[in-house]
Motif scaffolding. Sequence first.
Motif: not given
Lengths: 200, 200, 200, 200
Positions: B69-90
Amino acid sequence: MPSPAAGRPARADARKNQDALLAAARTVFARSGVDAPAREIAAEGGVGVGTLYRNFPTRSDLVAAVFTTEIDATAAAAAEFLATEAPGAALEHWIARFTRFVATKQGLSAALRSGDPAFDALPGYFAEKLGPAMRSLLDAAEASGDVRPGVDPLDLLQAVGDLSHRAPSADGSPNAMVRLLLDGLRTREADAATQRPASS
Amino acid sequence: MPSPAAGRPARADARKNQDALLAAARTVFARSGVDAPAREIAAEGGVGVGTLYRNFPTRSDLVAAVFTTEIDATAAAAAEFLATEAPGAALEHWIARFTRFVATKQGLSAALRSGDPAFDALPGYFAEKLGPAMRSLLDAAEASGDVRPGVDPLDLLQAVGDLSHRAPSADGSPNAMVRLLLDGLRTREADAATQRPASS
Amino acid sequence: MPSPAAGRPARADARKNQDALLAAARTVFARSGVDAPAREIAAEGGVGVGTLYRNFPTRSDLVAAVFTTEIDATAAAAAEFLATEAPGAALEHWIARFTRFVATKQGLSAALRSGDPAFDALPGYFAEKLGPAMRSLLDAAEASGDVRPGVDPLDLLQAVGDLSHRAPSADGSPNAMVRLLLDGLRTREADAATQRPASS
Amino acid sequence: MPSPAAGRPARADARKNQDALLAAARTVFARSGVDAPAREIAAEGGVGVGTLYRNFPTRSDLVAAVFTTEIDATAAAAAEFLATEAPGAALEHWIARFTRFVATKQGLSAALRSGDPAFDALPGYFAEKLGPAMRSLLDAAEASGDVRPGVDPLDLLQAVGDLSHRAPSADGSPNAMVRLLLDGLRTREADAATQRPASS
DNA sequence: AATGAATGAGACTTCATTCAT
DNA sequence: GATGAATGAAGTCTCATTCAT
C-alpha cells in the motif's frame, strides 16, 4: 603450577563465566538477533539461566557489554592493521571488519532507539573509541594518497554502518553499496578522468 | 440468487475495516515495530483481534499489505510532485517522502530476510513500482541540469533506504548521511572546480 | 411443472436448507467428530453459519436431529432388508448397517453423557425405534433357526454399538469383536461340534 | 564438579511435581476427558501451567504418561489379587479394576486413533503388560475350573474395554454387558447341558 | 555462586455466536 | 430469511524472571 599471586579462585570462575556468556551472546545475537531467548544464550554459554541473570541482570546490560566489548576489539584492530599493512589496505580491511561487527548486531539499532537508559552511554562510547581509530586509519591513507581528505570519521562510520545493515554479505566483504561508498572515498585521479570525457 | 443487480452488501463495511486495519498497522508498525502485538494493532484500528485475523491471517500478510500500500502511495506521489514542482524540488521532496516511508518500517528489513514466502514478491514489487517513479524524477532533474546523469534509480533508492534506516529525523527531512548522498548527486559544476585544481 | 398445491416457496427453501444441513452434519460428524467447527458444517452444506444457527440454534439440536434422522433411516432399513433377503442375511446386513451408523458418530456417546437436556429424549427414541426393528429381525431369524432365542434386542444393540465404537472398519463390515459376538448369537449346532472334541 | 557424592538436589521437587501432575491428569481426564484445558490440569496439580509444559511438552506426552502409569498399576494389581484371593475372585476383581481404568479414559480411544506418533507405542505397551497379567489370571482360573479354557487374553481385554467404554457404572462394578460377557466366560457345566441336547 | 525448576503474564489463534446488510 | 463479517472469550504455548536447593 606456580600460582601467580594467591588470587581467590572464585574470581577466576566468575570471570570465566562472564567471558563465556559474552561470547555466547555474541554468537546468539548474530544468529537470532538481540531479542533471542535468555535461555538460548545461557545454554550456548554452558551455564544456567540463573548465572546469566546474576552476571547481567537485564538484557540491556548484556547487550551493552557485548557491544562495548566488540567496540574495544574493533578499535584495537585498527592499530594492528596499521602496523602490519599499507595504509590503503589497512583502511579497507578494517572497514570490512567493522562491517561484520555491524552485520552481527541484528536489531541492535532498534534496541538503541528503545530509550533504555542502559544504552545511553553506548553512542558516546562508540564515538570515543572508534572515532580515533578511524581517524588514525584515514590520516595514514590520506598521507599515502589513497583517499581524499576532508572526510569526517564518525560520519563515514555511521554511513558504512547503515549501509551494512541489511547485508550479511557472502564472503565477509562489505556489500555493494558500501563498496560504492568506499570507491567514492578514494582520490579522484582516475575519477576525474572518468568524469571529464564527452558525457553521453 | 435473488436480486441480480444488487452489489455485495456487507462489503462496504468489510472494506472499511480493512482500510482501518491497514492504517492502524502503519501507525503501530512505526511506533512499535513490525513485531508489535496483534492486539495493539486491532485496538488501534478499533476492531477486535478476530477481525484482524480474518482480514490478515498471518502477520506477514498484514506487513506485506502495508508495505504494498505504501509503495503504491509513494510511487503515486512522484507523478504528483513532478506535476506541481520544479524537477529539483520534486526529486528532493519525493526522496524526503520515501525516507519517511522507510523510517516507518522498524524492523522490516529484518522481516524481509526472514524467509517467509509471503515476502518473496515484495522486493520485486518495490522495484517495479518505485524504480520507474524514481526514474521519472531523475530524468526530469537531469534534463533541467539539477542532477548529474548516470545514476541507477534502484541503487539510489536502496542506498537512501539504508541510510534512512535509523533516522526518524526530527522535522521529517532526510538525515545527514542522506543529504550527503544527495549532495553528491547534484551536478558537479562547483564540485568539478573543487576537484580539478588546474583546469585551465 | 404441475405445481402440486400452491405451497409457499419459502417453505420449500427452508426445508431444503434444513436437509442440506443435516446431510452436511452427517458428513462432517463422521469426518471430524461431533465437535467439528460450526463453520465447517455450514460450508459443507453450502450455506452461511447464520442459516445453520437459525435452523439449529444449538449444537445439540443439530446432533439430536442427525441422530434422530439416522435412527429413522436405520429402523426403516430393517423392514426393507426383511422384505428382500433371507432372515439370517437380513439380520447380518442390518447389523452391519447399524455398525456403520454408530461408527459415524465419533464422540457421540461422550456427548450423550454430557447432561445436555437436548439429549434427554434420545435414548428413549433409540429404544422406541430400533428396539422393534431389531426385534422383528431377531424374530425372523429365530423362526428360521439362524439364531438362538432369548436375546434381548436392546442389549444386543447396545453391545454391538459399544464394540463398534472404535472400529472405522476397512470395508464397512463390522469389526472382529462384533463378529465374535454375532457368532455367539448363532445357533449352536456347529458350535457344539467345535467344542466337544479333545480339549487341549 | 564440586561435591561428587551429592545427589541431584532439586530433583526431589521435580519428581514430586511430575507425580502430582500425573495424579492431577488422571483426575481431570476422568472428570473432563482427555481434552480438558491444560490450565485445569495444572491447577488440579497445584502447579503453574509452565510446569505442566516443562514436564509434558505436549498433551499427548501427558496422556501417554498417564496411560502407561495406569497400565503398570493395573498389571501389578493382577499379581496382588492372585496372591490374596481365590482364582475366580481374583479374575473378577481384576476385571472390575480394569473396567474402572478404562471408564476413566474419556475420549482416549479417539485420541489413540488421532495418529499422533506419541501414541504409537501405547497399544504395544498395553499388550505387553496387560496380556501376561490377564494370562496369569486366566491360567489360575482355568486350573481351578472357574473359567473355560481357550480364551485369548487380549481379545477378552479389548472386548471388556469396549463394553466398559460408556459405563461409569454406579458402584464400581462392571456394567451389564461386561457381566454378560463374563458369564459367558465361566465353565459351561450347566451351559453344556443346555447345549448338548442328547448327551446320553 | 551456580543451577535449572517453577511461575505466570502475555502473545497467539480459533471458533461459537451475534447482527448489520 | 440468508449471509458472512465482527466480536471476544477461551485455550494454547512461550519465555522472562525468581528462588529453592
